[in-house]
Enzyme design. Sequence first.
Site, mmCIF file in Angstrom:
data_model
loop_
_atom_site.group_PDB
_atom_site.id
_atom_site.type_symbol
_atom_site.label_atom_id
_atom_site.label_comp_id
_atom_site.label_asym_id
_atom_site.label_seq_id
_atom_site.Cartn_x
_atom_site.Cartn_y
_atom_site.Cartn_z
ATOM 1 N N ARG A 106 7.219 58.370 33.775
ATOM 2 C CA ARG A 106 6.848 58.712 35.153
ATOM 3 C C ARG A 106 6.514 57.467 35.966
ATOM 4 O O ARG A 106 6.696 57.436 37.185
ATOM 5 C CB ARG A 106 5.620 59.627 35.167
ATOM 6 C CG ARG A 106 5.861 61.025 34.606
ATOM 7 C CD ARG A 106 4.671 61.910 34.958
ATOM 8 N NE ARG A 106 4.586 63.113 34.149
ATOM 9 C CZ ARG A 106 5.235 64.251 34.402
ATOM 10 N NH1 ARG A 106 6.023 64.344 35.445
ATOM 11 N NH2 ARG A 106 5.079 65.293 33.620
ATOM 12 N N ASP A 164 16.553 71.458 40.801
ATOM 13 C CA ASP A 164 17.587 71.482 39.770
ATOM 14 C C ASP A 164 18.244 72.866 39.816
ATOM 15 O O ASP A 164 19.146 73.098 40.612
ATOM 16 C CB ASP A 164 16.897 71.171 38.434
ATOM 17 C CG ASP A 164 17.846 71.030 37.261
ATOM 18 O OD1 ASP A 164 19.034 70.751 37.491
ATOM 19 O OD2 ASP A 164 17.399 71.186 36.113
ATOM 20 N N LYS A 189 19.981 68.300 42.649
ATOM 21 C CA LYS A 189 21.057 68.253 41.654
ATOM 22 C C LYS A 189 21.902 69.510 41.837
ATOM 23 O O LYS A 189 21.736 70.493 41.119
ATOM 24 C CB LYS A 189 20.391 68.286 40.272
ATOM 25 C CG LYS A 189 21.005 67.369 39.237
ATOM 26 C CD LYS A 189 20.462 67.680 37.862
ATOM 27 C CE LYS A 189 19.225 66.934 37.462
ATOM 28 N NZ LYS A 189 18.782 67.259 36.077
ATOM 29 N N PHE A 225 20.242 63.667 33.689
ATOM 30 C CA PHE A 225 18.813 63.862 33.484
ATOM 31 C C PHE A 225 18.122 62.576 33.915
ATOM 32 O O PHE A 225 18.329 61.517 33.338
ATOM 33 C CB PHE A 225 18.475 64.187 32.028
ATOM 34 C CG PHE A 225 17.055 64.637 31.906
ATOM 35 C CD1 PHE A 225 16.709 65.953 32.150
ATOM 36 C CD2 PHE A 225 16.037 63.731 31.608
ATOM 37 C CE1 PHE A 225 15.388 66.368 32.097
ATOM 38 C CE2 PHE A 225 14.717 64.137 31.549
ATOM 39 C CZ PHE A 225 14.392 65.466 31.793
ATOM 40 N N GLU A 277 8.279 68.094 46.533
ATOM 41 C CA GLU A 277 8.757 68.309 45.166
ATOM 42 C C GLU A 277 9.574 67.109 44.705
ATOM 43 O O GLU A 277 10.100 66.357 45.522
ATOM 44 C CB GLU A 277 9.579 69.614 45.134
ATOM 45 C CG GLU A 277 10.186 69.990 43.813
ATOM 46 C CD GLU A 277 9.197 70.196 42.665
ATOM 47 O OE1 GLU A 277 8.414 69.273 42.381
ATOM 48 O OE2 GLU A 277 9.241 71.269 42.028
ATOM 49 N N ASP A 278 9.671 66.932 43.400
ATOM 50 C CA ASP A 278 10.449 65.799 42.880
ATOM 51 C C ASP A 278 11.948 66.101 42.871
ATOM 52 O O ASP A 278 12.758 65.296 43.298
ATOM 53 C CB ASP A 278 9.963 65.388 41.473
ATOM 54 C CG ASP A 278 9.888 66.553 40.485
ATOM 55 O OD1 ASP A 278 10.187 67.713 40.850
ATOM 56 O OD2 ASP A 278 9.522 66.305 39.317
HETATM 57 P P1 IMP Z 1 14.280 73.889 38.502
HETATM 58 O O1 IMP Z 1 15.361 73.958 37.463
HETATM 59 O O2 IMP Z 1 14.868 73.629 39.885
HETATM 60 O O3 IMP Z 1 13.399 75.095 38.466
HETATM 61 O O4 IMP Z 1 13.406 72.613 38.158
HETATM 62 C C1 IMP Z 1 12.233 72.706 37.424
HETATM 63 C C2 IMP Z 1 11.588 71.380 37.151
HETATM 64 O O5 IMP Z 1 12.301 70.762 36.079
HETATM 65 C C3 IMP Z 1 11.581 70.320 38.250
HETATM 66 O O6 IMP Z 1 10.551 70.472 39.186
HETATM 67 C C4 IMP Z 1 11.366 69.067 37.417
HETATM 68 O O7 IMP Z 1 9.991 68.898 37.148
HETATM 69 C C5 IMP Z 1 12.118 69.381 36.141
HETATM 70 N N1 IMP Z 1 13.436 68.697 36.144
HETATM 71 C C6 IMP Z 1 14.625 69.180 36.516
HETATM 72 N N2 IMP Z 1 15.597 68.266 36.381
HETATM 73 C C7 IMP Z 1 14.984 67.152 35.910
HETATM 74 C C8 IMP Z 1 15.452 65.828 35.567
HETATM 75 O O8 IMP Z 1 16.629 65.461 35.681
HETATM 76 N N3 IMP Z 1 14.501 64.970 35.096
HETATM 77 C C9 IMP Z 1 13.188 65.304 34.957
HETATM 78 N N4 IMP Z 1 12.712 66.520 35.291
HETATM 79 C C10 IMP Z 1 13.606 67.425 35.745
HETATM 80 MG MG MG Z 2 8.545 69.310 39.047
#
Ligand code: IMP
Ligand code: MG
Length: 177
Positions: A166, A104, A132, A153, A100-101
Amino acid sequence: MAFYEQEVDVLITEDKVQARVRQLAAEITRDYAGKDLTLICVLKGSAFFAMDLAKHIDLPLKLEFLGVSSYQGGTETTGEVRITTDVSKPLAGKHVLIIEDIIDTGLTMSFLLENLSARHPASLKLCSLLEKPARARTKVTIDYKGFVIEDHFVVGYGLDYAELYRNLPFIGVMKGR
Ligand code: IMP
Ligand code: MG
């Protein structure tokens, strides 16, 4: 001047990203020796990371791709996640490592972990380039973690803002965010 320089500040340089990718690949190589490893690249954000990582893992491995869409409530995921592209093979009995990238809020990944574990893999672990923690809303264990970042962000190396940035080779922060 590069096109992005007015909009993005460098947070983690390309060299630092690549060095960390190699370290993680070495750990994964050690931990999965003798096992049949399947990497699941979560589209689109982890594409660059997953491909670089795969190149440095010194094991026979299989690659799968999985697309998810998280419904956005404002700027934050609501936790309602849908699989838009599923993996091509059953995962039962496989050693599965999700790539995963960023974690968050953690809501996307908790959904995915639950969904994939219901398919009875031999093991299921998570590798995330970024975490994060300031925004965490649910506990997600990251077995292999690239970097912990502040509540910025971030874009680049797969991460997007409105589908752009990207392709930056480093991880950057959008100016004014
Ligand atoms: P979650 O909030 O952990 O469910 O994250 C959902 C998705 O939001 C991640 O897999 C990313 O694709 C995107 N995301 C969250 N934070 C960032 C950021 O700082 N930059 C770009 N994409 C983000
Ligand atoms: Mg993602």
